[in-house]
Design a protein around this motif. Sequence first.
Motif, PDB file in Angstrom:
ATOM      1  N   UNK A  76       3.870   4.277 -12.422  1.00  0.00           N
ATOM      2  CA  UNK A  76       3.988   5.505 -11.634  1.00  0.00           C
ATOM      3  C   UNK A  76       3.448   5.310 -10.217  1.00  0.00           C
ATOM      4  N   UNK A  77       3.970   6.106  -9.298  1.00  0.00           N
ATOM      5  CA  UNK A  77       3.496   6.088  -7.915  1.00  0.00           C
ATOM      6  C   UNK A  77       2.054   6.605  -7.858  1.00  0.00           C
ATOM      7  N   UNK A  78       1.185   5.882  -7.175  1.00  0.00           N
ATOM      8  CA  UNK A  78      -0.224   6.283  -7.065  1.00  0.00           C
ATOM      9  C   UNK A  78      -0.653   6.441  -5.609  1.00  0.00           C
ATOM     10  N   UNK A  79       0.316   6.563  -4.710  1.00  0.00           N
ATOM     11  CA  UNK A  79      -0.022   6.643  -3.287  1.00  0.00           C
ATOM     12  C   UNK A  79      -0.867   7.870  -2.983  1.00  0.00           C
ATOM     13  N   UNK A  80      -0.658   8.975  -3.711  1.00  0.00           N
ATOM     14  CA  UNK A  80      -1.471  10.175  -3.467  1.00  0.00           C
ATOM     15  C   UNK A  80      -2.922   9.946  -3.873  1.00  0.00           C
ATOM     16  N   UNK A  81      -3.134   9.228  -4.983  1.00  0.00           N
ATOM     17  CA  UNK A  81      -4.500   8.919  -5.410  1.00  0.00           C
ATOM     18  C   UNK A  81      -5.164   7.949  -4.442  1.00  0.00           C
ATOM     19  N   UNK A  82      -4.421   6.926  -4.028  1.00  0.00           N
ATOM     20  CA  UNK A  82      -4.986   5.907  -3.148  1.00  0.00           C
ATOM     21  C   UNK A  82      -5.366   6.476  -1.783  1.00  0.00           C
ATOM     22  N   UNK A  83      -4.742   7.583  -1.377  1.00  0.00           N
ATOM     23  CA  UNK A  83      -5.042   8.177  -0.075  1.00  0.00           C
ATOM     24  C   UNK A  83      -6.389   8.891  -0.051  1.00  0.00           C
ATOM     25  N   UNK A  84      -6.984   9.152  -1.217  1.00  0.00           N
ATOM     26  CA  UNK A  84      -8.285   9.815  -1.269  1.00  0.00           C
ATOM     27  C   UNK A  84      -9.375   8.863  -0.800  1.00  0.00           C
TER      28      UNK A  84
ATOM     29  N   UNK B 211      -5.762   0.166  -4.635  1.00  0.00           N
ATOM     30  CA  UNK B 211      -4.570  -0.099  -5.437  1.00  0.00           C
ATOM     31  C   UNK B 211      -3.266   0.265  -4.724  1.00  0.00           C
ATOM     32  N   UNK B 212      -2.293  -0.622  -4.855  1.00  0.00           N
ATOM     33  CA  UNK B 212      -0.931  -0.359  -4.396  1.00  0.00           C
ATOM     34  C   UNK B 212      -0.016  -0.044  -5.565  1.00  0.00           C
ATOM     35  N   UNK B 213      -0.211  -0.745  -6.673  1.00  0.00           N
ATOM     36  CA  UNK B 213       0.649  -0.569  -7.845  1.00  0.00           C
ATOM     37  C   UNK B 213      -0.098  -1.088  -9.065  1.00  0.00           C
ATOM     38  N   UNK B 214      -0.383  -0.199 -10.019  1.00  0.00           N
ATOM     39  CA  UNK B 214      -1.077  -0.634 -11.226  1.00  0.00           C
ATOM     40  C   UNK B 214      -0.171  -1.467 -12.130  1.00  0.00           C
ATOM     41  N   UNK B 215       1.130  -1.189 -12.104  1.00  0.00           N
ATOM     42  CA  UNK B 215       2.055  -1.901 -12.976  1.00  0.00           C
ATOM     43  C   UNK B 215       2.122  -3.385 -12.661  1.00  0.00           C
ATOM     44  N   UNK B 216       2.186  -3.721 -11.372  1.00  0.00           N
ATOM     45  CA  UNK B 216       2.258  -5.116 -10.958  1.00  0.00           C
ATOM     46  C   UNK B 216       0.895  -5.657 -10.551  1.00  0.00           C
ATOM     47  N   UNK B 217      -0.152  -4.832 -10.702  1.00  0.00           N
ATOM     48  CA  UNK B 217      -1.518  -5.220 -10.378  1.00  0.00           C
ATOM     49  C   UNK B 217      -1.634  -5.733  -8.937  1.00  0.00           C
ATOM     50  N   UNK B 218      -1.110  -4.941  -8.016  1.00  0.00           N
ATOM     51  CA  UNK B 218      -1.193  -5.287  -6.603  1.00  0.00           C
ATOM     52  C   UNK B 218      -2.244  -4.406  -5.929  1.00  0.00           C
ATOM     53  N   UNK B 219      -3.112  -5.052  -5.143  1.00  0.00           N
ATOM     54  CA  UNK B 219      -4.193  -4.358  -4.454  1.00  0.00           C
ATOM     55  C   UNK B 219      -4.274  -4.883  -3.029  1.00  0.00           C
ATOM     56  N   UNK B 220      -4.879  -4.100  -2.154  1.00  0.00           N
ATOM     57  CA  UNK B 220      -5.097  -4.546  -0.783  1.00  0.00           C
ATOM     58  C   UNK B 220      -6.587  -4.462  -0.468  1.00  0.00           C
ATOM     59  N   UNK B 221      -7.047  -5.191   0.547  1.00  0.00           N
ATOM     60  CA  UNK B 221      -8.468  -5.144   0.913  1.00  0.00           C
ATOM     61  C   UNK B 221      -8.868  -3.751   1.400  1.00  0.00           C
ATOM     62  N   UNK B 222     -10.103  -3.380   1.110  1.00  0.00           N
ATOM     63  CA  UNK B 222     -10.640  -2.083   1.533  1.00  0.00           C
ATOM     64  C   UNK B 222     -11.971  -2.319   2.251  1.00  0.00           C
ATOM     65  N   UNK B 223     -12.055  -2.038   3.550  1.00  0.00           N
ATOM     66  CA  UNK B 223     -13.339  -2.160   4.247  1.00  0.00           C
ATOM     67  C   UNK B 223     -14.333  -1.138   3.700  1.00  0.00           C
ATOM     68  N   UNK B 224     -15.525  -1.598   3.358  1.00  0.00           N
ATOM     69  CA  UNK B 224     -16.558  -0.705   2.823  1.00  0.00           C
ATOM     70  C   UNK B 224     -17.868  -0.965   3.556  1.00  0.00           C
ATOM     71  N   UNK B 225     -18.770  -0.016   3.458  1.00  0.00           N
ATOM     72  CA  UNK B 225     -20.093  -0.163   4.035  1.00  0.00           C
ATOM     73  C   UNK B 225     -21.114   0.159   2.957  1.00  0.00           C
TER      74      UNK B 225
END
Length: 236
Positions: free
Chosen positions: A53-61, A213-227
């Motif tokens: 499923x699309x998770x772009x709305x969750x990832x935007x939080x 996360x970009x896609x849980x189905x294909x297990x694709x993620x991108x870097x996230x800057x954190x502090x």
Amino acid sequence: MPEPVHTLLLRLDGPMQAWGTDSKFGIRETRTTPTKSGVLGVAAAALGRPREADISDLAALRFGVRVDRAGRLRRDFHTAGREGFYRASGKVERGDVIVSDRYYLADACFTAGLEASDADGHDLLGYIRDALLRPKWPLFLGRKAFPPAHPLVLVESIVPFPLVVALQRARLPLNERHDTPRDGRYRFVLDADAALPETTDGVREDLVAADDPLDFGTRRFKPRPVVSLYVPLIDA
């Protein structure tokens, strides 16, 4: 006028939890704090969303955590198979024994926040809150064997504050089962673009977590800057 900001507060407390980002082969590691992908995975399970499923709305939080109890890093040594072993699918795999080391946090506790800054995001926080209270699928803290010790949603639920202030004001675990604060400050790990408080102890680490996360189905993620920094709490 800017849209009001709201944050959904969660308590991630359990005997065991694991939040991996770069586990490989026989080594299943864990981060010292919950990952964004892991917590959004819990939300997706509660909502009943399949992996594809699309998770772009969750990832935007916007996401952040407060370390209430750091816990202890522990390791389990696992073997599977003899002349064969069962996979999760039920299929029997023939071959040698699989050996793995699985790390987890014992007796850790975190307060996590998901921040939304518009009306649609606020509605999404409400859907997530309601789903976590009545989840479609079982919830677990990083691995299926690690259920939460308590309901995930705090009594405060959704509060009208940005992420950092919401975490500063959120109540601590009961019975003083939390770490002694560092000069009155607790460790926060936050999205780097979160509005940060001016009052810290001067210790700040800028890091990158590969858990957006970009896609849980294909297990694709991108870097996230954190502090990572130490922040005083605010009496609610």
